[in-house]
Design a protein around this motif. Sequence first.
Motif, short mmCIF file in Angstrom:
data_model
loop_
_atom_site.label_atom_id
_atom_site.label_comp_id
_atom_site.label_asym_id
_atom_site.label_seq_id
_atom_site.Cartn_x
_atom_site.Cartn_y
_atom_site.Cartn_z
N PRO A 72 0.83 -1.22 0.00
CA PRO A 72 0.00 0.00 0.00
C PRO A 72 0.86 1.26 0.00
CG PRO A 72 0.00 -1.05 2.17
CD PRO A 72 0.70 -1.99 1.24
N ALA A 73 0.39 2.25 -0.73
CA ALA A 73 1.15 3.51 -0.83
C ALA A 73 1.14 4.24 0.51
CB ALA A 73 0.54 4.39 -1.91
N ASP A 74 2.28 4.86 0.82
CA ASP A 74 2.38 5.60 2.08
C ASP A 74 1.60 6.91 1.96
OD1 ASP A 74 3.25 6.40 4.59
OD2 ASP A 74 4.97 7.47 3.76
N ASP A 75 0.73 7.17 2.93
CA ASP A 75 -0.10 8.37 2.92
C ASP A 75 -0.05 9.00 4.31
OD1 ASP A 75 -1.87 10.39 2.57
OD2 ASP A 75 -3.58 9.15 2.02
N PRO A 76 0.86 9.95 4.53
CA PRO A 76 0.96 10.57 5.86
C PRO A 76 -0.21 11.47 6.20
CG PRO A 76 2.41 11.69 4.31
CD PRO A 76 1.85 10.51 3.58
N TRP A 77 -1.09 11.78 5.22
CA TRP A 77 -2.19 12.70 5.46
C TRP A 77 -3.48 11.98 5.85
CZ3 TRP A 77 -0.69 17.48 5.95
CH2 TRP A 77 0.44 17.91 5.27
N ARG A 78 -3.44 10.67 5.94
CA ARG A 78 -4.65 9.94 6.31
C ARG A 78 -4.96 10.20 7.78
NH1 ARG A 78 -5.99 4.55 3.56
NH2 ARG A 78 -4.49 5.60 2.23
N MET A 79 -6.20 10.59 8.06
CA MET A 79 -6.59 10.95 9.42
C MET A 79 -8.00 10.47 9.69
SD MET A 79 -6.33 14.66 11.34
CE MET A 79 -4.55 14.57 11.38
N ASP A 80 -8.21 10.04 10.93
CA ASP A 80 -9.51 9.53 11.33
C ASP A 80 -10.52 10.66 11.46
OD1 ASP A 80 -11.44 7.70 12.34
OD2 ASP A 80 -10.95 8.34 14.36
N LEU A 81 -11.70 10.50 10.87
CA LEU A 81 -12.73 11.53 10.93
C LEU A 81 -13.18 11.76 12.37
CD1 LEU A 81 -14.80 13.46 9.71
CD2 LEU A 81 -16.27 11.50 9.26
N LEU A 82 -13.36 10.69 13.13
CA LEU A 82 -13.83 10.83 14.51
C LEU A 82 -12.85 11.66 15.33
CD1 LEU A 82 -15.94 10.13 16.63
CD2 LEU A 82 -14.67 8.02 17.09
N GLY A 83 -11.54 11.43 15.13
CA GLY A 83 -10.55 12.21 15.86
C GLY A 83 -10.61 13.69 15.53
N CYS A 84 -10.83 14.01 14.25
CA CYS A 84 -10.94 15.42 13.86
C CYS A 84 -12.19 16.06 14.44
CB CYS A 84 -10.94 15.54 12.34
SG CYS A 84 -9.36 15.15 11.57
N LEU A 85 -13.32 15.34 14.41
CA LEU A 85 -14.54 15.88 15.00
C LEU A 85 -14.38 16.09 16.50
CD1 LEU A 85 -17.25 13.80 13.10
CD2 LEU A 85 -16.52 16.14 12.65
N LEU A 86 -13.65 15.19 17.14
CA LEU A 86 -13.40 15.34 18.57
C LEU A 86 -12.60 16.60 18.85
CD1 LEU A 86 -13.45 14.19 21.47
CD2 LEU A 86 -11.37 12.92 20.91
N ARG A 87 -11.62 16.91 17.99
CA ARG A 87 -10.85 18.14 18.18
C ARG A 87 -11.74 19.36 18.01
NH1 ARG A 87 -5.19 17.73 17.85
NH2 ARG A 87 -5.01 19.79 16.91
N GLY A 88 -12.68 19.31 17.05
CA GLY A 88 -13.60 20.43 16.89
C GLY A 88 -14.44 20.65 18.13
N VAL A 89 -14.93 19.55 18.73
CA VAL A 89 -15.71 19.67 19.96
C VAL A 89 -14.86 20.24 21.09
CG1 VAL A 89 -16.96 18.36 21.72
CG2 VAL A 89 -17.31 17.84 19.31
N VAL A 90 -13.62 19.77 21.19
CA VAL A 90 -12.72 20.25 22.24
C VAL A 90 -12.43 21.74 22.05
CG1 VAL A 90 -10.36 20.07 23.10
CG2 VAL A 90 -11.70 18.01 22.75
N PHE A 91 -12.32 22.19 20.79
CA PHE A 91 -12.11 23.61 20.54
C PHE A 91 -13.29 24.45 21.00
CE2 PHE A 91 -9.29 22.41 16.70
CZ PHE A 91 -8.20 22.23 17.54
#
Length: 482
Positions: A92-111
């Motif tokens: 599989p190709a290396d993709d350093p930009w792959r990020m979990d949606l739930l983690g990003c939404l959690l950061r939005g709530v924390v903000f």
Amino acid sequence: MPPGSRPHTLPAIPRPRAKPSWAQADPIDELAARLDDFIAAAVHPDEIAALLESDGLSDDQIRERYGVRNSFALAEELYERVGRRYPEPDGPADDPWRMDLLGCLLRGVVFALPGLGYVLGAPLLAGPRDDYGLPAGTVPLLAAALCGWTWNQGLAHRAYSWLGLGDRAAGRRSLLFGAPVGVLLGTLVAFAAGGTGDPAAIAFAAGQSCYLGAATVLLVMGRERALLAALSPMAAGAVFAMAEAVPDAVRIVLLLGSLLAVAILGLLEVAPAARTPIGRRGRATAPRLAASLPHALFGLATGVLVLHAALGDVLADDLTGTGAVAAPAAVALTLSMGPAEWLLNRFRSAGLAGLRSSSTPRAFRRRAVLAVVRCLTGYLTALLALALATSALWPGTPGASAVRLAGLLLLGVVLWTGLLLQSFGAVLGATTVCCVAALAQTAAVVTHTGSPHWIALIVHGTAAAAQGALVCALLGRATAHR
């Protein structure tokens, strides 16, 4: 020896002749053969130029060795001499930009959750409106918040720079020493803005500065869930206080309890740095302090723009009463930072996929344009939904007018494209545009020039167009997507 005969001599040994210039190996061909795999997979000559510069080849060396003027000319020559090949990677190709949606939404709530602290603490700041028509204590709180956003944005960039170099201890150490300085600066700024006439606001601003410093530590170190747990009691109390009367003593306990929990968690996170000896990293590899300044100014400028959006209804006399009026705009923008971060990473991931699958610069640029349009549209859709939801749920908020919504969405474009430019490494361009926009909007408000909503629409639209032009200029540059 007969007359006229030649003396008997040994034949002369012929000297080796130098090869004519046309028979010598071409140094560019030799370089092309050495870098064949990389050149064949390059979508644009700029990728090859970046590799040459990373190898330490200066323009003087390139002129002397290869007879071309600079790295870009050499890259174009290499790009022309090697045919395009795009081999599939092993596995599989290396993709350093792959990020979990739930983690990003959690950061939005924390903000967004700290905003409930203002709802919980509003009765503690009761009093007449100030000379600007703002609720009591607003000016020192805003001054301390802007100071904290500026300082902690630069501090976070400094810590992330150390983490990117693989030196986690140095990243913790920068947070250990930088966060307390930010707390002190925020408190002093609040005192200078409020003076001795509003001690409750100064105390609240000091707590706000302490929270911003500790929260920066936890967010940089990836401890969002711990931060969410520490904020939960305060958030629950604020929601309950919206429906029922809560004694001031309970409000103070909830605010101080969450603040103390966040501060302790932040201290525990950076405490190991105090026991770790300082490494001997060379000056050439250590992050430059000046590199964090544009990020700090970007935090200041975007903070000013968001505060104008939050206070626009107050300045336009659309809302009456006390407390955190016009908060729905700020809440919607803050919550939208979770989807914004995820969509930004989705775009960067699409850019890498485009580099692997495109065979010409034009095809790559077309894929990049389609990806940025999809991601920006998705972000604006999420921001619009959040703006409508918060306006409907927030008590006493006027209906969302077309001008107000358009200004908010254009501000969303400014914030998202600013983050995209930062990820491209073009932080100076984003910072310049946002600073000019913040100064223009502040000057218009101070001089009472026109309606705040129309001023916001014009300023945000101009800034969005300027940053959109910068993004378009970088979209087709393959090196920006690496």
